[in-house]
Design a protein around this motif. Structure first.
Motif, short mmCIF file in Angstrom:
data_model
loop_
_atom_site.label_atom_id
_atom_site.label_comp_id
_atom_site.label_asym_id
_atom_site.label_seq_id
_atom_site.Cartn_x
_atom_site.Cartn_y
_atom_site.Cartn_z
N ASP A 176 0.01 3.83 -17.37
CA ASP A 176 -1.33 4.05 -16.81
C ASP A 176 -1.96 2.78 -16.78
OD1 ASP A 176 -1.02 6.71 -17.02
OD2 ASP A 176 -2.26 7.05 -18.94
N GLU A 198 -1.54 4.26 -12.79
CA GLU A 198 -2.05 5.44 -12.96
C GLU A 198 -2.30 6.12 -11.73
OE1 GLU A 198 -2.94 7.57 -15.17
OE2 GLU A 198 -4.57 8.59 -14.05
N ARG A 199 -1.93 7.66 -11.81
CA ARG A 199 -2.05 8.44 -10.61
C ARG A 199 -3.32 8.51 -9.87
NH1 ARG A 199 -1.26 12.95 -13.95
NH2 ARG A 199 -3.14 14.37 -13.96
N GLU A 232 2.57 6.32 -9.84
CA GLU A 232 2.57 7.84 -10.28
C GLU A 232 1.84 8.69 -9.23
OE1 GLU A 232 1.99 7.78 -15.10
OE2 GLU A 232 0.28 7.98 -13.90
CA CA Z 1 -0.84 8.41 -16.00
#
Ligand code: CA
Ligand code: C2E
Ligand code: CA
Length: 275
Positions: A176, A198-199, A232
């Motif tokens: 993240d 982080e996505r 991600e």
């Molecule tokens: Ca994440």
């Protein structure tokens, strides 16, 4: 007067009472679910973005509830953390994941999330080593994912735990990235093997200039520290291409398939002759 009355009796709020009751029920159910084997690992593919090769999987906790079906980790991991159940939960998850993955192609790795609460336990590395020995899963195929936030709760202890894991041949990823407060100095002081973006940043790079700049900056930080970067939450080919162009060596996300349980993952690997 009405407001004051409301405030005074706000603890009697039926919605609040319902919420508390629901949370208490979930907690009681979770306590039973762990020994009952209802918490199971699902596996999400991690790909080499340059070659398209499958490198390994991230392990994600799922609760198969007999009545409520599959419950998301966002609902039960926080409860497990607050009640101290996370250690047992993590233990059963790791054991199942190691047992499943030890039969796969030995080049495939698995990455497992470890929460901030677990990083307060100086015995964590020993507990993980013990599970590796018991299951016969090799340390060099394991990666531990630690979030930025978890790291800074106790920097010194986190540093010593990460050091012990690395001494045993286990890799450590900073998860993240971009959501917390890591500085370059912190990143240099901690011997991470990779950074994961982080996505939420990955998913908006097409529309949002700031995110694109941030992802680009993370990728160049990674490059300058010699750390590979994983993106991600890749859901489409355009995002994959963008992340590759920004220098991300690895990616994961629904583009490559949804996280699958051990049996389905085994099937997938058999089809690809990776067993
Ligand atoms: Ca994440
Ligand atoms: P995370 O570590 O960031 O894990 C990635 C999450 O993104 C997973 O959600 C995954 O299913 C989801 N995801 C992956 N690809 C995509 C995509 O392309 N699109 C979208 N929209 N989502 C994608 P999941 O499984 O619900 O897990 C949520 C979070 O719960 C994880 O976030 C992690 O922080 C935590 N978690 C899950 N399993 C464990 C565990 O065993 N231990 C601990 N401590 N935390 C866990
Ligand atoms: Ca993760």
């Amino acid at each position: 007067a009405k407001e004051a009355g409301r405030n005074r009796f706000s603890w009697f709020d039926p919605d609040m009472a319902r919420a508390l009751h629901a949370r208490h029920e979930l907690e009681t159910a979770l306590r039973a679910a762990i020994p009952a084997g209802q918490i199971v690992p699902h596996f999400e593919q991690q790909m080499d973005l340059n070659t398209g090769q499958l490198l390994g999987f991230e392990v994600l906790a799922r609760w198969n509830h007999p009545l409520h079906g599959q419950i998301s980790p966002d609902r039960f991991i926080p409860i497990a953390e607050q009640t101290g159940m996370i250690a047992d939960l993590s233990q059963t998850l790791m054991r199942q994941a190691f047992l499943a993955a030890r039969d796969w192609d030995p080049a495939l790795t698995i990455s497992i999330n470890v929460s901030a609460v677990q990083l307060r336990d100086a015995w964590l590395p020993q507990k993980i080593i013990k599970l590796l020995l018991e299951t016969g899963f090799p340390a060099h195929r394991l990666e531990i994912e630690i979030t930025e936030r978890a790291l800074f709760e106790n920097l010194a202890l986190a540093q010593s735990i990460i050091g012990s894991l690395k001494n045993q041949g286990i890799s450590v990823a900073l998860d993240d990235f971009g959501t917390g407060y890591s500085s370059l100095g912190h990143l240099r002081a901690m011997p991470f093997d990779r950074i994961k973006i982080e996505r939420s940043f990955v998913q908006v790079i097409a529309e949002d200039q700031d995110s694109a700049a941030l992802v680009g900056a993370v990728a160049s930080v990674g490059a300058s520290l010699n750390l590979p970067v994983t993106a991600e939450g890749i859901e489409d080919l355009a995002t994959e291409a963008r992340m590759r162009a920004l220098g991300c060596a690895r990616g994961q996300g629904y583009l490559y398939g949804r996280p699958a349980d051990a049996a389905n993952t085994r099937r997938l690997l058999a089809e690809r002759r990776l067993l």
